[in-house]
Design an enzyme around this catalytic site. Structure first.
Site, PDB file in Angstrom:
ATOM      1  CB  CYS A   1       0.440   6.481  11.564  1.00  0.00           C
ATOM      2  SG  CYS A   1       1.121   7.990  10.974  1.00  0.00           S
TER       3      CYS A   1
ATOM      4  CB  CYS B   1       6.799  -4.717   9.425  1.00  0.00           C
ATOM      5  SG  CYS B   1       8.123  -3.986  10.430  1.00  0.00           S
TER       6      CYS B   1
ATOM      7  CD  GLU C   1      -3.117  -0.985   2.068  1.00  0.00           C
ATOM      8  OE1 GLU C   1      -4.274  -1.139   1.629  1.00  0.00           O
ATOM      9  OE2 GLU C   1      -2.880  -0.738   3.262  1.00  0.00           O
TER      10      GLU C   1
ATOM     11  CB  CYS D   1       4.990  -2.066  16.672  1.00  0.00           C
ATOM     12  SG  CYS D   1       6.708  -1.651  16.306  1.00  0.00           S
TER      13      CYS D   1
ATOM     14  CB  CYS E   1       1.997  -1.400  13.787  1.00  0.00           C
ATOM     15  SG  CYS E   1       2.367  -1.243  12.039  1.00  0.00           S
TER      16      CYS E   1
ATOM     17  CB  CYS F   1       2.720   7.754   3.097  1.00  0.00           C
ATOM     18  SG  CYS F   1       3.107   6.606   4.429  1.00  0.00           S
TER      19      CYS F   1
END
Ligand code: SAH
Ligand code: SF4
Length: 355
Positions: A346, A113, A93, A117, A120, A106
């Site tokens: 975010c 990932c 994305e 976290c 997220c 962005c």
């Protein structure tokens, strides 16, 4: 032989390639212009290049344009999210954000990932693979072309440009250091996309060896560090990577970066109601950063499926800011909430594997 992705090479590398093909390197300027100023979608559109060069390009290279599988607009019209397809069927994305007078792209640095976290969505999906430099550059070109297409006829070229790039999409950029740095070199080229030092922000979870390398190589960037907590124990609970790279080592690496480059660092703090948003938390981060070249970017938590926390209400966010400025003389911002309705805020970017 795998064809060369034209978005994967710097202008200098392209010039060398022309030399190897026994083509006058003078043509590199025009080719670069087609790639990054005109932003054509295929070699066939490069009609002003010598036929021999076009033939080489057609036979030995690809133009790694990333097709959009899905495009979603936020209700307020300021944010657009693209789901882009990669050649191996994976997807990432990319987000275009419009602020008054400027457009920010962005971009993602990885599919998924590995850092995990807790709050997220990308972390919740796990790690699939690194992106290549060309796949990172192609995301910026994609946003840039979308801006051009949307501009009314007659809009001056300068105001249809992507002004800022933030490496804050999916993935941890310093876990994919070489590809990200190579992409940045291409994005910077002042005859192409021309994104200077203050136009590229790299956000990291706090990969200490990566920050030290940025310092040693004196990389001029806007460096953002995801802090979220001011003690090792609280931070490790939110950001598992902190167990590997503890807070004191992270702060030492940040100091090294500022000393090597003379640049201040942006510290990101996702404000989570009751978890890290009290006046005591504000004083802890204030004491940690006071006297260093720092700015704190507060991001009220965005919702994700895998995490229950709630965002800090606006008045408490303002109170947090006041403590930072009045007691510690630290500048801060509360990030505008954009694109939450389309999952483009975010920490909200995630893709599911295609069936
Ligand atoms: N991997 C990098 C960059 C991508 S995330 C990093 O972690 O810094 C961009 C920013 O969004 C980071 O500061 C991250 O901590 C923050 N973030 C992640 N999930 C969030 C959420 N649910 N709400 C608000 N911010 C979030
Ligand atoms: Fe990865 Fe950044 Fe998300 Fe953490 S916040 S899981 S480092 S993308």
């Amino acid at each position: 032989m795998t064809p060369l992705n034209l978005y994967d090479v710097s202008r200098e590398q392209l010039r060398e390639r022309l030399g190897e093909w026994d083509i006058n390197p003078i043509h590199v300027g025009k080719l670069w212009n087609y790639l990054y100023v005109r932003q054509v979608a295929s070699v066939d559109e490069m009609s002003e290049l010598p036929p021999r060069l076009r033939a080489r390009l057609r036979d030995e290279t690809t133009l790694g344009v990333l097709p959009a599988a899905l495009t979603t607009d936020s209700a307020d019209g300021f944010t657009r999210k693209f789901l882009l397809g990669l050649t191996d069927g994976r997807r990432v994305e990319t987000v275009k954000m419009r602020f008054t007078g400027r457009v920010t792209a962005c971009v993602s640095s990885q599919v998924g990932c590995a850092m995990g976290c807790v709050f997220c969505a990308t972390g919740q999906m796990g790690f699939t693979r690194h992106l290549t430099a060309g796949e990172i550059v192609a995301q910026v070109v994609h946003v840039s072309r979308a801006v051009k297409l949307a501009a009314p006829a007659g809009t001056p070229v300068a105001s249809t440009r992507v002004r800022n790039v933030v490496l804050m999409g999916m993935g941890e950029p310093l876990h994919n250091y070489d590809a990200v740095m190579h992409a940045i070199e291409i994005l910077r080229d002042n005859t192409g996309l021309a994104l200077g030092a203050d136009r590229i922000t790299l956000s990291t979870v706090g990969v200490v060896p990566g920050i030290l390398r940025l310092a040693a190589e004196q990389r001029m960037l806007r460096l953002a560090v995801s802090l979220h907590a001011a003690t090792q124990a609280e931070r490790a609970a939110l950001v598992p990577a902190a167990r590997k790279w503890p807070l004191d080592e992270l702060m030492a690496a940040c100091r090294a970066y500022s000393e090597a480059t003379g640049r201040r660092i942006f510290y990101e703090w996702a404000l989570i109601a009751g978890a890290n948003d009290t006046p005591a938390h504000a004083r802890a981060v204030g004491a940690l950063l006071a006297g260093t070249p720092a700015q704190v970017n507060l991001i009220p938590l965005n919702p994700t499926v895998g995490y229950d926390g709630a965002p800090t209400p606006v008045p408490a966010a303002r109170a947090f800011q006041r403590i930072l400025s009045e007691e510690f003389n630290l500048p801060s911002t509360v990030r505008q909430r954009r694109g939450i309705d389309i999952g483009a805020g975010c920490g909200q970017l995630a893709v599911t594997e295609r069936a």
